[in-house]
Design a protein around this motif. Structure first.
Motif, PDB file in Angstrom:
ATOM      1  N   ALA A 113       0.832  -1.207   0.000  1.00 25.29           N
ATOM      2  CA  ALA A 113       0.000   0.000   0.000  1.00 25.29           C
ATOM      3  C   ALA A 113       0.867   1.257   0.000  1.00 25.29           C
ATOM      4  CB  ALA A 113      -0.930  -0.009   1.207  1.00 25.29           C
ATOM      5  N   GLY A 141      -3.324   4.083  -2.034  1.00 23.86           N
ATOM      6  CA  GLY A 141      -2.764   3.050  -1.174  1.00 23.86           C
ATOM      7  C   GLY A 141      -3.810   2.397  -0.292  1.00 23.86           C
ATOM      8  N   LEU A 145      -5.798  -1.777   0.400  1.00 27.24           N
ATOM      9  CA  LEU A 145      -6.111  -2.444   1.666  1.00 27.24           C
ATOM     10  C   LEU A 145      -7.608  -2.613   1.867  1.00 27.24           C
ATOM     11  CD1 LEU A 145      -3.532  -0.624   3.974  1.00 27.24           C
ATOM     12  CD2 LEU A 145      -3.293  -2.845   2.854  1.00 27.24           C
ATOM     13  N   CYS A 337      -4.831   0.165  -8.740  1.00 28.45           N
ATOM     14  CA  CYS A 337      -4.810   1.282  -7.794  1.00 28.45           C
ATOM     15  C   CYS A 337      -3.859   2.385  -8.262  1.00 28.45           C
ATOM     16  CB  CYS A 337      -4.387   0.788  -6.409  1.00 28.45           C
ATOM     17  SG  CYS A 337      -5.642  -0.188  -5.551  1.00 28.45           S
TER      18      CYS A 337
END
Length: 338
Positions: A113, A141, A145, A337
């Motif tokens: 992350a 980040g 998660l 991401c």
């Protein structure tokens, strides 16, 4: 636009960003709570954790886990050694507990992350002052998660997320090295050596990292074909020498159990179902990353992140093998991401 309207828009924007950060920090706290409770749980929570712990115990005793399953104790591993070797010091210090590997795996997701956030933060300088949009890097980040798949697998005594950590670090370092080389007009062999070591670590954590290895070398070939070939030769040589050494030490059981034993049947329905699930759970992330990939293809040079995302998504088809699962999409989530 009047001053009052501009001020109102800034207040709305600030409020939306604050709410988004609050939600994703909330996801992170739930994830951490789940991880801490798993650390305290003394039994295996996933059917594969027992094998991972046994591998680590054998390594801690100076033995190979790649054994002939026709003789007592009828046990062998089909996973590369790095994750277990990293966990060995904790087993030496605290004994053979499940929490040792769970802590290592959970820490790996935090590093992943952080690497995602760093990668996004570096890119912001091309689109305005980075300090004004640090929250975007933080959200990228935290989004990793917040993934259902990372939540499920991240804190388990399983090696997959540790592989994703090395994959992400390798791709981010590759992007940094290329960026600096093009800015300074000089090559950086120490930087590429670090990329190769990270790719090697990913592959010897889990075999599935071959997709990221391919992505990095395709990117390097598109930018610098000659260097791609020059780095591919020593990389393949070192990878092969390590492979042959372990195979020699284990009397061929390494090849039998990490290669042959993983050639499982492909189940089309399973692959289709997991693709549908992955897409539905990560809809916004996948669509945004996919559209950006198309944009780069037609308007910019392809970045290593775009190539990585496309190959990782394509490699998700391996989730259709018997014994595979949703964790096979974790690499695509990390790439998406960014």
């Amino acid at each position: 636009m009047t001053a009052s309207t501009s001020k109102l828009l800034k207040i709305i924007a600030f409020t939306l960003v604050a709410l988004a950060l609050a939600v994703f920090i909330g996801y992170f706290l739930v994830y951490t709570h789940y991880a801490v409770r798993l650390f305290q749980f003394p039994c295996d929570y996933d059917q594969g954790e027992g094998f991972e712990l046994m591998d680590t115990i054998l390594f801690s005793q100076g033995e190979w886990p790649y054994r002939n399953i026709d003789t007592y104790p009828f046990y062998s591993s089909n996973y590369p050694p790095l994750f277990h070797l990293v966990t060995v010091p904790l087993v030496w210090l605290f004994g053979p507990h499940y929490w040792t590997g769970r802590v290592v795996a959970y820490t790996g997701t935090l590093i992943t992350a952080a690497a995602i956030g760093f990668a996004v933060y570096r890119r912001l300088d091309a689109h305005g002052p980075r300090r004004d949009r640090w929250w975007l890097a933080a959200l990228a980040g935290l989004a990793f998660l917040a993934s259902n798949y990372v939540y499920h697998v991240g804190p388990l005594f399983r090696q997959h997320m540790f592989m994703v950590m090395f994959e992400t670090l390798a791709v981010v370092v590759a992007a940094v090295v290329v960026g600096r080389e093009e800015k300074d007009s000089r090559s950086s062999w120490p930087g590429w050596a670090a990329v190769m070591l990270l790719l090697l670590a990913a592959g010897y954590t889990k075999q599935l990292a071959y997709a990221t290895v391919a992505a990095v070398f395709i990117f390097l070939f598109l930018r610098q074909p000659r260097r791609a070939v020059l780095w591919a030769i020593p990389f393949a040589a070192v990878t092969g020498l390590i492979y042959l050494f372990i195979d020699w030490q284990t009397g061929g059981q390494w090849s039998l159990n990490t290669v042959t034993a993983n050639l499982n049947p492909f189940i089309p329905g399973q692959a289709e179902g997991l693709y549908r699930q992955w897409f539905s759970l990560h809809l916004v992330l996948v669509v945004a990353a996919g559209l950006f990939a198309v944009y780069q293809l037609y308007r910019e040079r392809l970045s290593v992140y775009t190539i990585w995302f496309v190959i990782a998504v394509a490699n998700g088809v391996t989730a259709g093998k018997w014994g595979a699962g949703e964790s096979y999409f974790a690499t695509a989530i990390a790439a998406g991401c960014i």
